[in-house]
Design an enzyme around this catalytic site. Structure first.
Site, PDB file in Angstrom:
ATOM      1  CG  HIS A  58      -1.685  -1.063   1.428  1.00 15.47           C
ATOM      2  ND1 HIS A  58      -2.819  -1.717   1.046  1.00 15.47           N
ATOM      3  CD2 HIS A  58      -1.349  -2.200   2.275  1.00 15.47           C
ATOM      4  CE1 HIS A  58      -3.181  -2.774   1.471  1.00 15.47           C
ATOM      5  NE2 HIS A  58      -2.242  -3.059   2.394  1.00 15.47           N
ATOM      6  NE  ARG A  79      -9.194  -0.179  11.214  1.00 13.29           N
ATOM      7  CZ  ARG A  79     -10.184  -0.582  11.224  1.00 13.29           C
ATOM      8  NH1 ARG A  79     -10.685  -1.477  10.105  1.00 13.29           N
ATOM      9  NH2 ARG A  79     -11.159  -0.213  11.843  1.00 13.29           N
ATOM     10  CE1 TYR A 118      -7.155   1.316   2.058  1.00 12.74           C
ATOM     11  CE2 TYR A 118      -5.922  -0.529   1.349  1.00 12.74           C
ATOM     12  CZ  TYR A 118      -6.303   0.550   2.448  1.00 12.74           C
ATOM     13  OH  TYR A 118      -5.494   0.884   3.404  1.00 12.74           O
ATOM     14  CG  HIS A 200      -9.730  -4.298   2.917  1.00 17.81           C
ATOM     15  ND1 HIS A 200      -9.655  -4.515   4.118  1.00 17.81           N
ATOM     16  CD2 HIS A 200      -8.684  -3.212   2.706  1.00 17.81           C
ATOM     17  CE1 HIS A 200      -8.863  -4.282   4.917  1.00 17.81           C
ATOM     18  NE2 HIS A 200      -8.151  -3.263   4.028  1.00 17.81           N
ATOM     19  NE  ARG A 203      -9.930  -6.814   9.567  1.00 17.54           N
ATOM     20  CZ  ARG A 203      -9.151  -5.800   8.980  1.00 17.54           C
ATOM     21  NH1 ARG A 203      -9.784  -4.557   9.153  1.00 17.54           N
ATOM     22  NH2 ARG A 203      -8.082  -6.129   8.477  1.00 17.54           N
ATOM     23  CG  HIS A 227      -5.518  -7.261   3.893  1.00 16.47           C
ATOM     24  ND1 HIS A 227      -6.258  -6.062   3.330  1.00 16.47           N
ATOM     25  CD2 HIS A 227      -4.186  -7.253   3.760  1.00 16.47           C
ATOM     26  CE1 HIS A 227      -5.183  -5.408   3.219  1.00 16.47           C
ATOM     27  NE2 HIS A 227      -4.310  -5.871   3.273  1.00 16.47           N
ATOM     28  CD  GLU A 230      -2.454  -7.197   9.195  1.00 17.25           C
ATOM     29  OE1 GLU A 230      -3.282  -7.134   8.528  1.00 17.25           O
ATOM     30  OE2 GLU A 230      -1.477  -6.666   9.453  1.00 17.25           O
ATOM     31  CG  HIS A 264      -1.292 -10.202   6.605  1.00 19.25           C
ATOM     32  ND1 HIS A 264       0.058  -9.568   6.815  1.00 19.25           N
ATOM     33  CD2 HIS A 264      -2.135  -9.296   6.169  1.00 19.25           C
ATOM     34  CE1 HIS A 264      -0.001  -8.362   6.570  1.00 19.25           C
ATOM     35  NE2 HIS A 264      -1.259  -8.052   6.187  1.00 19.25           N
ATOM     36  CG  ASP A 313       1.189  -4.996   4.837  1.00 20.29           C
ATOM     37  OD1 ASP A 313       0.348  -3.998   4.259  1.00 20.29           O
ATOM     38  OD2 ASP A 313       0.861  -5.572   5.476  1.00 20.29           O
TER      39      ASP A 313
HETATM   40 ZN   LIG Z   1      -1.630  -4.796   3.453  1.00 22.41          ZN
END
Ligand SMILES: [Zn+2]
Length: 439
Positions: A58, A79, A118, A200, A203, A227, A230, A264, A313
């Site tokens: 990213h 995050r 994203y 993504h 979640r 993902h 993770e 992950h 990442d």
């Molecule tokens: Zn990632």
């Protein structure tokens, strides 16, 4: 046609001496060892290996380096800081930042990157005049610096199972899997840029939308990434909402297979490990360390048949050698056993594993392969005195980005004498990061 002559090179996984490499039209047209340097050859005094492939990136997370490492916070507070950066980027600043980060990757020895993208829409969620403007910003950045880009356009619909996207996350969402499929159908391949798709996470995408994404990826014949597990909390939320683990949800949605990459895959059940046996698994060791994610069951995944690759990442570190050796060294810390992965195997994870996960042609040094390779200095303080019979081990266990002298992508030198040929990488990084962070 361009010709290089390297003192040493890793061909088919083993070291060769005095190697001539010719390239035309972006692919390798000749490779021979035990040969004198042709008069027109660029002479490389170090060891040539295939370019490293960064299968999970990213780009904009690079702004967080040094800003999020201290304190006793968690993945979830990290995050929040990442979202603050995401909230201010526009196509122009996104392009400038990605350009500098891709240049940093090239200087570190990555010749290809899978950008898990994203950040699709304007702050507040409005669609840009061209709905793919942020994707075009990434593609332009890659073309400008000369890195091979697989743009993994990512489906993102929810803030959690049954939870609407929040004020930051609305930028990420197309509203439905169908609208995302429609928008991404306009993306086209050109030059160094190809396209793949991503979900993504469980979640952010409900099961029925994952099934749509998997079907669209199959129909287009492109790789699909996600993902996966993770953090334990993701598994807990998945079980609570759907009665299944994230891997089981992905399996039931038809996502798993040789064109799928689980990024992950850290917290897995034995069933999950068996289910991922036919897929790729992308280990992002330096990020997983930084975020205190844990150590994944990588030997068991390999045993089950999963194909391994690596990614930087969040770019806490951009260093393919560290990323590769971390797979073995973290395993040693966790298992208190040495020698689970060989140097040759880790070099394969760093190169051909990533190419496979991104749907790129094989990244080895061979006639017909893309002319994507790097020269690693073997006379630096790190490699001085290395065991010449164990070149792969020397590179994986001792090399650093500072040892990368030459980087060739599609037959063109993008890095020479350790520096990008047209980008002042540190200056551009500094400027673009301070612009985004306001510091
Ligand atoms: Zn990632």
């Amino acid at each position: 046609m361009t010709t290089w002559w390297a003192a040493r090179a890793v061909v088919d996984g083993s070291a060769h001496d005095r190697v001539v490499i010719e390239a035309a039209g972006g692919v390798i047209t000749r490779i021979d060892s035990d040969t004198d340097a042709p008069s027109d050859a660029r002479v490389l005094a170090g060891a040539v290996i295939p370019g490293a492939v960064n299968a999970h990136s990213h780009a904009f997370h690079r702004v967080l380096r040094s800003r999020t490492h201290r304190g006793r916070d968690s993945f979830w507070s990290w995050r929040d800081q990442m979202y603050a950066a995401a909230a201010v980027l526009d196509p122009e600043s996104y392009r400038g930042l990605a350009r500098a980060v891709f240049a940093e990757m090239l200087e570190a020895g990555y010749t290809a990157v899978g950008e898990f993208h994203y950040l699709h829409h304007a702050p507040g969620g409005a669609t840009y005049a061209d709905p793919n403007e942020m994707s075009h910003a990434l593609a332009a950045a890659a073309e400008e610096v000369g890195i091979r880009l697989v743009l993994l356009d990512t489906l993102y619909l929810a803030g959690g199972p049954g939870v609407a996207p929040d004020a930051t996350q609305v930028r990420f969402s197309d509203g439905s899997a169908e609208a995302w499929a429609e928008r991404t159908s306009a993306l086209s391949t050109s030059g160094l840029v190809t396209h793949g798709l991503a979900v993504h996470s469980v979640r952010a995408v409900p099961p029925e939308a994952i099934a749509v994404a998997a079907a669209v990826a199959r129909e287009r014949g492109v790789p699909l990434h996600a993902h996966v597990s993770e953090q334990p909390r993701e598994n807990d939320e998945s079980r609570a909402a759907y009665g299944r683990t994230p891997v089981e949800l992905l399996r039931d949605a038809g996502a798993l297979g040789s064109d799928f990459t689980a990024v992950h895959a850290t917290h897995l059940t034995n069933t999950d490990i068996a289910e991922l046996g036919g897929s790729h698994v992308c280990v992002c060791a330096t990020t997983e360390r930084d975020l205190a994610d844990g150590i994944g069951p990588i030997p068991a995944l390999r045993e089950a048949g999963a194909m391994l690759c690596l990614g930087s990442d969040s770019h806490a570190v951009i260093d393919p050698f560290e990323e590769a050796r971390a797979i073995e060294l973290d395993e040693r810390l966790g298992s208190r056993r040495r020698g689970t992965f060989t140097g040759e195997e880790l070099l394969g994870v760093m190169t051909t594993g990533g190419a496979s996960a991104l749907g790129l042609p094989d990244a080895g040094l061979a006639v017909g392969a893309p002319a994507d390779f790097i020269e690693v200095a073997t006379s630096s303080v790190r490699l001085a005195g290395h065991d010449q019979a164990a070149l792969a081990d020397a590179i994986v266990y001792a090399a650093a980005p500072a040892d990368v002298r030459t980087v060739v992508v599609a037959g063109i030198e993008r890095v020479r004498d350790g520096a990008h040929i047209s980008v002042d990488t540190a200056v551009e990084l500094d400027r673009s990061i301070r612009q985004v962070t306001g510091t």
